[in-house]
Design a protein around this motif. Sequence first.
Motif, PDB file in Angstrom:
ATOM      1  N   THR A 143       0.715  -1.219   0.089  1.00 32.42           N
ATOM      2  CA  THR A 143       0.028  -0.127   0.086  1.00 32.42           C
ATOM      3  C   THR A 143       0.795   1.147  -0.136  1.00 32.42           C
ATOM      4  N   MET A 144       0.330   2.166  -0.317  1.00 28.61           N
ATOM      5  CA  MET A 144       0.887   3.558  -0.381  1.00 28.61           C
ATOM      6  C   MET A 144       2.347   3.610  -1.174  1.00 28.61           C
ATOM      7  N   THR A 145       2.139   2.707  -2.153  1.00 29.72           N
ATOM      8  CA  THR A 145       3.167   2.619  -3.286  1.00 29.72           C
ATOM      9  C   THR A 145       3.780   3.612  -3.938  1.00 29.72           C
ATOM     10  N   LYS A 146       4.798   4.007  -4.244  1.00 26.95           N
ATOM     11  CA  LYS A 146       5.185   5.288  -4.971  1.00 26.95           C
ATOM     12  C   LYS A 146       5.253   4.839  -6.485  1.00 26.95           C
ATOM     13  N   ALA A 147       4.943   5.852  -7.519  1.00 27.17           N
ATOM     14  CA  ALA A 147       5.341   5.545  -8.751  1.00 27.17           C
ATOM     15  C   ALA A 147       6.571   4.845  -9.128  1.00 27.17           C
ATOM     16  N   ILE A 148       7.667   5.422  -8.549  1.00 31.96           N
ATOM     17  CA  ILE A 148       8.792   4.833  -8.670  1.00 31.96           C
ATOM     18  C   ILE A 148       9.212   3.796  -7.484  1.00 31.96           C
ATOM     19  N   GLN A 149       9.351   2.599  -7.707  1.00 31.95           N
ATOM     20  CA  GLN A 149       9.480   1.897  -6.552  1.00 31.95           C
ATOM     21  C   GLN A 149      10.948   1.899  -5.932  1.00 31.95           C
ATOM     22  N   SER A 150      11.142   2.264  -4.607  1.00 31.13           N
ATOM     23  CA  SER A 150      12.552   1.986  -4.151  1.00 31.13           C
ATOM     24  C   SER A 150      13.083   0.710  -4.112  1.00 31.13           C
ATOM     25  N   LYS A 151      14.342   0.888  -3.899  1.00 33.85           N
ATOM     26  CA  LYS A 151      15.159  -0.412  -3.609  1.00 33.85           C
ATOM     27  C   LYS A 151      14.597  -1.258  -2.617  1.00 33.85           C
ATOM     28  N   GLN A 152      14.237  -0.536  -1.657  1.00 33.95           N
ATOM     29  CA  GLN A 152      13.656  -1.182  -0.488  1.00 33.95           C
ATOM     30  C   GLN A 152      12.573  -1.941  -0.654  1.00 33.95           C
ATOM     31  N   PRO A 170      -1.757  -5.406  -9.122  1.00 32.28           N
ATOM     32  CA  PRO A 170      -0.969  -4.325  -8.533  1.00 32.28           C
ATOM     33  C   PRO A 170      -0.935  -3.921  -7.182  1.00 32.28           C
ATOM     34  N   PRO A 171       0.042  -3.132  -6.770  1.00 25.33           N
ATOM     35  CA  PRO A 171      -0.263  -2.683  -5.278  1.00 25.33           C
ATOM     36  C   PRO A 171      -1.249  -1.480  -5.500  1.00 25.33           C
ATOM     37  N   LEU A 172      -1.702  -1.013  -4.101  1.00 23.99           N
ATOM     38  CA  LEU A 172      -2.465   0.351  -4.209  1.00 23.99           C
ATOM     39  C   LEU A 172      -1.381   1.306  -3.870  1.00 23.99           C
ATOM     40  N   MET A 173      -1.497   2.098  -4.946  1.00 23.33           N
ATOM     41  CA  MET A 173      -0.576   3.385  -4.968  1.00 23.33           C
ATOM     42  C   MET A 173      -0.904   4.248  -4.200  1.00 23.33           C
ATOM     43  N   GLU A 174      -0.049   5.062  -3.648  1.00 18.20           N
ATOM     44  CA  GLU A 174       0.122   6.287  -3.054  1.00 18.20           C
ATOM     45  C   GLU A 174      -0.848   7.281  -3.807  1.00 18.20           C
TER      46      GLU A 174
END
Lengths: 219, 101
Positions: A143-152, A170-174
Amino acid sequence: MPTIVVASPKGGAGKSTTAVLLGTELARGGVDVTMLDCDPNRSLSLWAERADLPDRISVQSDVGESGIVRTIKAFDADGQVVIVDLEGVASRLVSRAISQADLVLTPMRATTLDATIGARALELIAEEEEALDREIPHAVVFTMTKAIQSKQHKGIEASLRGQGIDVIDPPLMERAAFSGIFAFGGDLHSMPPQGNMDSARANARAFAMEVYKRLTGEV
Amino acid sequence: MTQDDPFGIALNTGKLKSRPKDASPKAEAQSDAVAEKHGFVDRAPRKKRGRKPSPRTGQVHAKVMPEVSKEIAREARMRGVQQGVLIEEAWALYKADKELD
Ligand SMILES: Nc1ncnc2c1ncn2[C@@H]1O[C@H](COP(=O)(O)OP(=O)(O)OP(=O)(O)O)[C@@H](O)[C@H]1O
Ligand SMILES: [Mg+2]
């Protein structure tokens, strides 16, 4: 009806948001949805009071530990869906709800803390499966995923998949629309526009579709 | 699919089948035992301990100006009575004045 339990002992992981987006999208798709608000903070009930409830949705408030199994049973029928929203704590209520689930969703933000605490739900499910001698399908949703996914994010997701855990894509985007739904009530189609509504609706719908497929055995 | 939303998801509710789940007290106990082991404990709100409050049926909740409230409180404290006693007395005077009864 298939019962979906949204569970993570981590506070603020996105449980209630996941529950509301899923419930409203399934209802839009023609499914009768009963939402059980098991959180003493009453997030779902407050959402329900903000605006007229969308068609096909009903909300049962104040479902506690002693009534959860009975309440799920009462609404458990084919062709409909029960969605259970829980408080972000490790409680016996969580485990009882899981014992009655057709699918458990564990939302987590892509942070080490959410993943670590969320994993406690996954361990609990695994052991309940053993104790009850029943497979309890479960999946993680970011959840609250950013458009550009972090390394983490990529690291945590890879690790979960590596352990054979089902991660919903898909995840739920922020999105402003996803937090706004609690301020306005209703669904993504009735609320005043917050941010890019088309993208928000498409995201929520695609997510709900993936959950639906898991309920019907298409995944 | 709903008419007002041409891109809506079309779901076949006939495919939504509930699986059998054991809701017996035995299964509940098993689930509780697993929960306990993983630190998922009873967090249901506790019942209040001690004597139950006596029923206050028909209790009057008078809202009065702060000054009046202070005076009533002072008088009641001085006489060692509940404030309600003063209200009962005041009511008796009121009724006598209006020749009620
Ligand atoms: N996809 C998202 N986009 C934007 N904001 C979000 C998203 N998901 C959750 N939020 C916001 O994050 C906060 C926490 O989310 P939510 O209330 O759904 O979490 P929760 O797991 O139900 O919390 P709790 O454990 O307290 O019940 C809320 O303010 C919510 O609006
Ligand atoms: Mg919540």
